[in-house]
Structures are given as C-alpha cells and as structure tokens.
Design an enzyme around this catalytic site. Structure first.
Site, PDB file in Angstrom:
ATOM      1  N   ARG A 101      31.731  72.374  47.295  1.00 29.93           N
ATOM      2  CA  ARG A 101      31.234  73.153  48.446  1.00 29.93           C
ATOM      3  C   ARG A 101      30.310  72.323  49.333  1.00 29.93           C
ATOM      4  O   ARG A 101      29.353  72.857  49.912  1.00 29.93           O
ATOM      5  CB  ARG A 101      30.477  74.410  48.006  1.00 29.93           C
ATOM      6  CG  ARG A 101      31.318  75.459  47.311  1.00 29.93           C
ATOM      7  CD  ARG A 101      30.594  76.812  47.335  1.00 29.93           C
ATOM      8  NE  ARG A 101      31.149  77.699  46.331  1.00 29.93           N
ATOM      9  CZ  ARG A 101      30.446  78.262  45.341  1.00 29.93           C
ATOM     10  NH1 ARG A 101      29.152  78.024  45.241  1.00 29.93           N
ATOM     11  NH2 ARG A 101      31.027  79.058  44.481  1.00 29.93           N
ATOM     12  N   ASP A 112      40.024  77.759  51.188  1.00 27.08           N
ATOM     13  CA  ASP A 112      39.599  78.717  50.175  1.00 27.08           C
ATOM     14  C   ASP A 112      40.653  78.782  49.087  1.00 27.08           C
ATOM     15  O   ASP A 112      41.846  78.561  49.354  1.00 27.08           O
ATOM     16  CB  ASP A 112      39.394  80.105  50.797  1.00 27.08           C
ATOM     17  CG  ASP A 112      38.708  81.059  49.838  1.00 27.08           C
ATOM     18  OD1 ASP A 112      37.476  80.945  49.679  1.00 27.08           O
ATOM     19  OD2 ASP A 112      39.400  81.882  49.215  1.00 27.08           O
ATOM     20  N   ARG A 158      27.416  76.725  53.633  1.00 29.12           N
ATOM     21  CA  ARG A 158      26.367  77.496  54.320  1.00 29.12           C
ATOM     22  C   ARG A 158      24.985  76.875  54.264  1.00 29.12           C
ATOM     23  O   ARG A 158      24.085  77.300  54.994  1.00 29.12           O
ATOM     24  CB  ARG A 158      26.311  78.914  53.744  1.00 29.12           C
ATOM     25  CG  ARG A 158      27.474  79.787  54.165  1.00 29.12           C
ATOM     26  CD  ARG A 158      27.399  81.153  53.497  1.00 29.12           C
ATOM     27  NE  ARG A 158      27.721  81.077  52.087  1.00 29.12           N
ATOM     28  CZ  ARG A 158      27.560  82.088  51.222  1.00 29.12           C
ATOM     29  NH1 ARG A 158      27.039  83.230  51.650  1.00 29.12           N
ATOM     30  NH2 ARG A 158      27.888  81.947  49.961  1.00 29.12           N
ATOM     31  N   ARG A 211      30.856  78.418  61.890  1.00 32.76           N
ATOM     32  CA  ARG A 211      31.403  79.673  61.354  1.00 32.76           C
ATOM     33  C   ARG A 211      31.179  80.819  62.334  1.00 32.76           C
ATOM     34  O   ARG A 211      32.046  81.688  62.523  1.00 32.76           O
ATOM     35  CB  ARG A 211      30.764  79.983  60.000  1.00 32.76           C
ATOM     36  CG  ARG A 211      31.238  81.301  59.408  1.00 32.76           C
ATOM     37  CD  ARG A 211      30.810  81.474  57.974  1.00 32.76           C
ATOM     38  NE  ARG A 211      30.989  82.843  57.532  1.00 32.76           N
ATOM     39  CZ  ARG A 211      30.932  83.224  56.276  1.00 32.76           C
ATOM     40  NH1 ARG A 211      30.697  82.340  55.328  1.00 32.76           N
ATOM     41  NH2 ARG A 211      31.092  84.484  55.935  1.00 32.76           N
ATOM     42  N   TYR A 247      41.519  87.522  40.643  1.00 27.14           N
ATOM     43  CA  TYR A 247      41.193  88.152  41.922  1.00 27.14           C
ATOM     44  C   TYR A 247      42.285  89.125  42.363  1.00 27.14           C
ATOM     45  O   TYR A 247      42.004  90.208  42.884  1.00 27.14           O
ATOM     46  CB  TYR A 247      40.991  87.087  43.004  1.00 27.14           C
ATOM     47  CG  TYR A 247      39.681  86.343  42.894  1.00 27.14           C
ATOM     48  CD1 TYR A 247      38.485  86.946  43.270  1.00 27.14           C
ATOM     49  CD2 TYR A 247      39.630  85.038  42.421  1.00 27.14           C
ATOM     50  CE1 TYR A 247      37.281  86.270  43.183  1.00 27.14           C
ATOM     51  CE2 TYR A 247      38.434  84.345  42.320  1.00 27.14           C
ATOM     52  CZ  TYR A 247      37.251  84.970  42.700  1.00 27.14           C
ATOM     53  OH  TYR A 247      36.059  84.298  42.598  1.00 27.14           O
TER      54      TYR A 247
END
Length: 352
Positions: A27, A77, A31, A40, A153
C-alpha cells in the site's frame, strides 16, 4: 539500456548477491500521502480512481517521487475480478468493500462466469502506462487476491470479522466451494498472465484471509489453488518472480514453499530469522516490520528496522517490507526514516 534484471528487488527475489537490501511497502501508494488524497478527490471515489488508467498511473508514481524505493506496485484493488464477474462492487464509507450481488447459494456459484479479458482492460492499460512513465531501472509489481480471499468477500458480501457464511459453505457445501475456488483460480491466473503481458516484472498473491483457516482447510481451500496459479504463471513465464503472502500464515511456511513460488511475504507475527531457518535457501523472504512502528518516533523506527535486518542476517534473499500494508495515519516523514534506515544499515549484511 539499463538491464532490469539487475534491479536490487529482482536480484533479491532470485536470491542473487545484492549491495544492500531492497525495500518497498505494501500500500505504498495510499491515503497516508496528501498527494494521493488529492488525486482520489479528483477521481471522485476509490473505484473510479482504480478504473482511470491515467490517475492509477499517477498514484502509482507518487511514492517513487518522494522516496528511494526499489520497486513500484500497480495501483489497483484485489476485488477487480469479482467486480468483473458482475457482483456490483462498491465502497461504503466506514465499511470498506461491499457487493450488491454476493454469491450466497450453490446456484449463484454454478452460474458465475469467468470474466472476459476485456472487462479488466483498464487494469492492463494502467500497467502499460505506468511501465512507460516510471523509471526504467525500477521493476513494477503486479498483484491479485488469492482465490480464497476473493471468495471470502464474494460470499460474505462485505468485510467481516466472523466469516460465518464462507466457513459454513466449506463445511456444508464443500463441492460448491471448490467450484467457486476453481473458477477464481482460473480467473486470477489469466489476470496475472495479462498483467505480465502488459509489462509487470513480478507478481504477488495476497492471501489476506488464509490465516483464519484450520491447517487442513488452509491446504484444501487456499494453498492448493494458489499453487495452481503459481504453476500456470511459471509454465508461461519462468523468469517472472512470484511472491505469496498469507496474512497469519507463519505456521505454514514450509508448505507454501512447495507451491514453486520465488518468495514468501511474512507478517509481523513471525520472526524473520526463524522463518529463514525454516525455509533455508528455497525461497526469498519479504517483510516484516510491524506497520505500527511507523506511528512511533524516527529513533524507534531505525531501531526496529535494524532488528529486522539483524534477525534475517547476512546474505541475499531478503526484500524489506512491512508485515502488512501501511496505515493511513502514518506521517510521510516516518516512511522516509524507515527507507533511509534500510539503506544505511543493510549494506553491512551484504559484504562479500
């Protein structure tokens, strides 16, 4: 022209001699970087950012501009494949990924279609653009979620801590679970082969939820499907290094080695020196600083980096990384401190 095969990252994965330990972060485009947050915002939302090749390229390159990293990782992703299968992926604020159409019965599993390559063309367009724009001497890492993690998921329909539906499925409808995992293994292998064709130089399988399984179920429902993917990649591209990462999988390192992968990512709950003793010289190891260390002080970061390097010991075969992804609240200057510490301390362990 620079020989990409001489990159520190690729040489370490092949357990060839290096001058210092290479470093990148899971990552690393994310963020914690203000420039990422701005991009973003420009995209509108996370999924739109993933599906815009120009913006995905931009955020992939952002950490390379800030830090002396030894590899870039494609910005995408792990849930692109289930999204392409028509499950209606969206990201709810505070909840993480969710699906409008989760796969919650045998009929839904049987009717599930392997995605057409065109449905993921935006990812390949991003790979081609990134490879064109990034420094020529650095490798680009492609990735996918493991079949088991994707199934978690898809069956749960959203993030969960209990995994009731997927665990119920493997115990009561194991045949249907294997059908689902087989379809996902085929999809993931095709997806990674397309990424390689588009220009990635190494691939990584993220088995985020393998660690929730019993040893027997890990072998049957996670590891055997990752092994099929590794074998398919190696049959087509023996020169492309493959990294397997099972979060919470430290107890199964010896079994993971048997997949034919080139490297194992290990989380912070496993001592990297002990892991090295267990796997010998069969694979490289990637890891494994606790991400929480990046929330401390620069002195503490330097001390803990040195501990990881000392634990691994002398010689090649180590790619320095976090034991999991960097968290959004990490100060960017703390990342710089970690990278500088790796570059300062690690040459000692590579003296010929």
């Amino acid at each position: 022209m620079y020989d990409l095969g001489q990159s520190l990252f690729l040489r370490a994965l092949r357990r060839q001699p290096v001058e210092r330990t290479p470093v990148w972060m899971m990552r690393q485009a994310g963020r914690y970087l203000p420039e990422y947050r701005k991009t973003r915002e420009q995209a509108g939302d996370f999924l739109s950012l993933c599906k815009n090749p120009e913006l995905a390229c931009e955020v992939t390159l952002q950490p390379l501009r800030r830090y002396a990293l030894d590899a870039a990782i494609l910005f995408s992703d792990i849930l692109t494949i289930p999204d392409a299968m028509g499950l209606g992926l969206y990201f709810a604020e505070g909840e993480g990924p969710c699906f409008l159409h989760p796969v919650q019965n045998v009929d839904a599993i049987i009717n599930l279609q392997v995605p057409e390559p065109d449905s993921l063309a935006y990812v390949m367009n991003a790979v081609r653009l990134i490879r064109q724009e990034m420094p020529k001497e650095l490798p680009l890492i492609g990735f996918a979620g493991s079949p088991w993690t994707l199934a978690c998921y898809m069956v749960e329909g959203k993030s969960t801590r209990e995994f009731k539906r997927i665990l119920h499925l493997i115990y009561t409808e194991s045949e249907a679970a294997h059908i689902l995992l087989s379809k996902l293994a085929e999809s993931v292998a095709d997806y990674l082969l397309e990424q390689i064709k588009a220009g990635v130089n190494s691939v990584m399988l993220f088995d985020t939820w393998g660690g929730i399984l019993t040893p027997e179920n890990y072998q049957n429902f996670s590891l055997q499907y990752m092994q099929k993917i590794v074998r398919q990649i190696k049959a087509n591209h023996p020169e492309i290094p493959v990294i397997l990462f099972t979060k919470g999988g430290g107890q199964w390192l010896e079994k993971m080695v048997l997949t034919g992968c080139d490297a194992l990512g290990i989380d912070w709950t496993c001592d990297i020196g002990e892991a090295r003793r267990r796997v010998g010289d069969k694979v490289a190891l990637q890891g494994n600083l606790d991400p929480a260390v990046l929330l401390t002080s620069k002195k503490c970061i330097r001390d803990q980096v040195n501990k990881v390097l000392t634990s691994y010991g002398a010689g090649s075969g180590h790619v320095f990384n976090l034991g999991h992804g960097i968290t959004p609240d990490v100060p960017p200057e703390h990342v710089a401190a970690m990278i500088e510490a790796v570059q300062e301390f690690s040459p000692f362990y590579h003296q010929q």
